[in-house]
Write an enzyme that holds these catalytic residues in place. Structure first.
Site, short mmCIF file in Angstrom:
data_model
loop_
_atom_site.label_atom_id
_atom_site.label_comp_id
_atom_site.label_asym_id
_atom_site.label_seq_id
_atom_site.Cartn_x
_atom_site.Cartn_y
_atom_site.Cartn_z
N LYS A 1 0.86 -1.19 0.00
CA LYS A 1 0.00 0.00 0.00
C LYS A 1 0.89 1.23 0.00
O LYS A 1 1.97 1.23 0.61
CB LYS A 1 -0.86 0.00 1.27
CG LYS A 1 -2.09 0.86 1.17
CD LYS A 1 -3.27 0.10 0.59
CE LYS A 1 -4.46 0.99 0.43
NZ LYS A 1 -5.63 0.27 -0.07
N GLY B 1 -26.18 1.26 3.87
CA GLY B 1 -25.37 1.94 2.85
C GLY B 1 -25.67 1.43 1.46
O GLY B 1 -25.39 0.28 1.14
N VAL B 2 -26.32 2.29 0.65
CA VAL B 2 -26.62 1.89 -0.73
C VAL B 2 -25.88 2.83 -1.70
O VAL B 2 -26.48 3.53 -2.50
CB VAL B 2 -28.14 1.81 -1.02
CG1 VAL B 2 -28.73 0.54 -0.45
CG2 VAL B 2 -28.88 3.03 -0.47
N GLY B 3 -24.56 2.83 -1.57
CA GLY B 3 -23.70 3.58 -2.50
C GLY B 3 -23.39 2.71 -3.70
O GLY B 3 -24.23 1.94 -4.16
N VAL C 1 -21.60 -0.03 -4.17
CA VAL C 1 -21.75 -1.48 -4.04
C VAL C 1 -23.15 -1.84 -3.52
O VAL C 1 -23.83 -2.71 -4.08
CB VAL C 1 -20.68 -2.08 -3.10
CG1 VAL C 1 -20.86 -3.59 -2.97
CG2 VAL C 1 -19.27 -1.76 -3.61
P1 NAD Z 1 -19.79 4.45 -1.46
O1 NAD Z 1 -19.14 5.61 -0.81
O2 NAD Z 1 -20.22 4.54 -2.87
O3 NAD Z 1 -21.06 3.97 -0.61
C1 NAD Z 1 -21.12 4.03 0.78
C2 NAD Z 1 -22.52 4.49 1.13
O4 NAD Z 1 -22.67 4.45 2.55
C3 NAD Z 1 -22.80 5.94 0.71
O5 NAD Z 1 -24.00 5.98 -0.05
C4 NAD Z 1 -22.92 6.69 2.03
O6 NAD Z 1 -23.85 7.76 1.95
C5 NAD Z 1 -23.40 5.59 2.94
N1 NAD Z 1 -23.20 5.83 4.37
C6 NAD Z 1 -22.19 6.49 4.99
N2 NAD Z 1 -22.38 6.47 6.31
C7 NAD Z 1 -23.51 5.78 6.55
C8 NAD Z 1 -24.22 5.38 7.72
N3 NAD Z 1 -23.80 5.72 8.94
N4 NAD Z 1 -25.34 4.65 7.58
C9 NAD Z 1 -25.79 4.29 6.36
N5 NAD Z 1 -25.16 4.64 5.21
C10 NAD Z 1 -24.04 5.36 5.32
O7 NAD Z 1 -18.75 3.24 -1.25
P2 NAD Z 1 -18.78 1.83 -1.98
O8 NAD Z 1 -17.76 1.84 -3.07
O9 NAD Z 1 -20.18 1.41 -2.25
O10 NAD Z 1 -18.17 0.91 -0.82
C11 NAD Z 1 -18.96 0.54 0.31
C12 NAD Z 1 -18.07 -0.21 1.28
O11 NAD Z 1 -17.50 -1.37 0.63
C13 NAD Z 1 -16.87 0.60 1.80
O12 NAD Z 1 -16.60 0.21 3.12
C14 NAD Z 1 -15.73 0.14 0.89
O13 NAD Z 1 -14.47 0.28 1.51
C15 NAD Z 1 -16.08 -1.32 0.70
N6 NAD Z 1 -15.53 -1.90 -0.53
C16 NAD Z 1 -15.85 -1.38 -1.74
C17 NAD Z 1 -15.33 -1.95 -2.90
C18 NAD Z 1 -15.70 -1.41 -4.25
O14 NAD Z 1 -15.44 -2.10 -5.25
N7 NAD Z 1 -16.29 -0.24 -4.36
C19 NAD Z 1 -14.49 -3.06 -2.81
C20 NAD Z 1 -14.18 -3.60 -1.55
C21 NAD Z 1 -14.72 -3.01 -0.41
#
Ligand code: NAD
Length: 352
Positions: free
Chosen positions: A80, A179-181, A183
């Site tokens: 990293k 969390g519905v971002g 992923v």
């Molecule tokens: P993202 O930022 O697109 O989505 C995260 C969502 O969580 C956002 O919509 C945010 O508003 C919401 N959020 C924040 N705080 C919150 C709370 N207290 N309660 C409810 N919702 C809340 O991120 P992502 O890319 O969807 O990733 C989500 C998780 O998965 C992260 O922890 C990330 O490290 C992990 N992850 C992602 C990937 C990837 O391919 N994107 C791969 C491995 C791990």
């Protein structure tokens, strides 16, 4: 405490600090292991309060990458990079070119990619100075957004855990998604298509509204999501969702989601196990994303185009690995997170 006694050091092969006064670059590249192949892990840019804090983060994250890459059955080790600086104000092309030169000086022992604060545009500058840069846009080898592949590995993990812990199909369960971002929203679509009922929460109201319109999900507040009646709790927001405070509130028997570092600490994993909940270790179930990035590293190394079939085969293998974790946990009566850590360490000791 010295570097070598830090708990986060745990057998790192190398820790490299680079300084380029002209470009304003201060970066630390931590290489935990190259036993399985070149170390791979993203570059994070963050306004760390001190060099010690940056070092601690680099060490912690690079070791985690070794474990994640090993469990995803990749011929990659763990590393990293952290760049000290505010990504909103301190980014320049020269800074990322200097970062590329630093990466290049490691001669291919470390491959970099995106992480918090770093975009494909930044990496394009780094790529001018080094071939060991993935996470690019507009390139035949480019792997694109990893989120759909992460959502797929999580979906398969949820399905497996529901079958194992509850003896049910997805169409028979209710899943709470925190969390519905990127992923979480795709996971919601996949679960809905498989017939699961959903309840979702997010600090972003537009995100929950969009998912609810597509899937009929019930929307609750970010506090209430811990208390809802559900069979599965899927943490897909930030880390630390499972803690001594939240655990007594959860009704679900399965914990399976995409977030990194879901457990507030190892004691939370033990408590889950002792309370009869099935926890899919986060860095195993969310391995789809790193598999996708590894597909780009492979393509760049071979001078070929990105190959989705290679990614698909690795995803299949990841589900088998998760099954192995669950089997061993059951047979040895030990928490899944302990079994996963042990399997990862075995894979590092005896590379494929
Ligand atoms: P993202 O930022 O697109 O989505 C995260 C969502 O969580 C956002 O919509 C945010 O508003 C919401 N959020 C924040 N705080 C919150 C709370 N207290 N309660 C409810 N919702 C809340 O991120 P992502 O890319 O969807 O990733 C989500 C998780 O998965 C992260 O922890 C990330 O490290 C992990 N992850 C992602 C990937 C990837 O391919 N994107 C791969 C491995 C791990």
């Amino acid at each position: 405490m010295t570097l070598f006694d830090s708990p986060a050091f745990e057998g790192h092969e190398g820790v490299h600090a680079f300084f380029d006064a002209g470009a304003g670059l201060k970066t630390i590249v931590a290489i935990h292991s190259t036993a399985r192949g070149p170390a791979a892990g993203g570059c994070r840019m963050w306004p760390y309060a001190s060099a010690e804090a940056a070092l601690e983060d680099a060490l912690r994250l690079s070791r985690a990458m070794s474990y994640k890459n090993a469990m995803a059955d990749l011929e990659l080790g763990g590393g990293k990079a952290v760049v000290i600086g505010d990504p909103r104000t301190a980014k320049t092309p020269a800074l990322f070119e200097a970062f590329g030169a630093a990466v290049d000086s490691l001669g291919g022992r470390y491959w970099t990619a995106e992480d918090v604060g770093v975009s494909p545009a930044d990496l394009a500058h780094a790529r001018r100075r080094s071939a060991y840069v993935a996470g690019l846009d507009g390139h035949p080898a480019a792997s694109g957004d990893p989120s759909p592949v992460t959502a797929e590995s999580v979906f398969r993990g949820v399905k497996l855990c529901v079958a194992r812990a509850l003896g049910k199909e997805l169409s028979q369960v209710r899943v709470a998604i925190q969390g519905v971002g990127h992923v979480g929203a795709i996971l919601a679509d996949k679960l809905h298509a498989a017939g699961a009922r959903l309840v979702v929460a997010d600090v972003n109201a537009a995100a929950t509204l969009a998912v609810a319109e597509r899937t009929g999900a019930e929307v609750v507040s970010t506090e209430a999501i811990f208390d809802v009646e559900a069979d599965v709790f899927a943490p897909c927001a930030l880390g630390g969702a499972i803690s001594p405070k939240t655990l007594p509130r959860l009704k679900a028997r399965v914990i399976a989601g995409s977030a990194n570092n879901q457990l507030s600490g190892p004691e939370a994993g033990r408590a889950l196990f002792e309370n009869g909940l099935l926890y899919a270790p986060d860095y195993v179930i969310n391995g789809g994303g790193i598999i996708n990035v590894a597909g780009e590293i492979r393509a760049l190394s071979l001078g070929e185009a990105f190959d989705p079939a290679w990614v698909a085969a690795k995803l299949d293998r990841l589900t088998v690995t998760l099954e192995e974790v669950l089997d061993r946990s059951l047979a040895e009566r030990r928490p899944t997170h302990e079994v996963a850590d042990e399997m990862a360490r075995e894979r590092l000791r005896r590379p494929a």
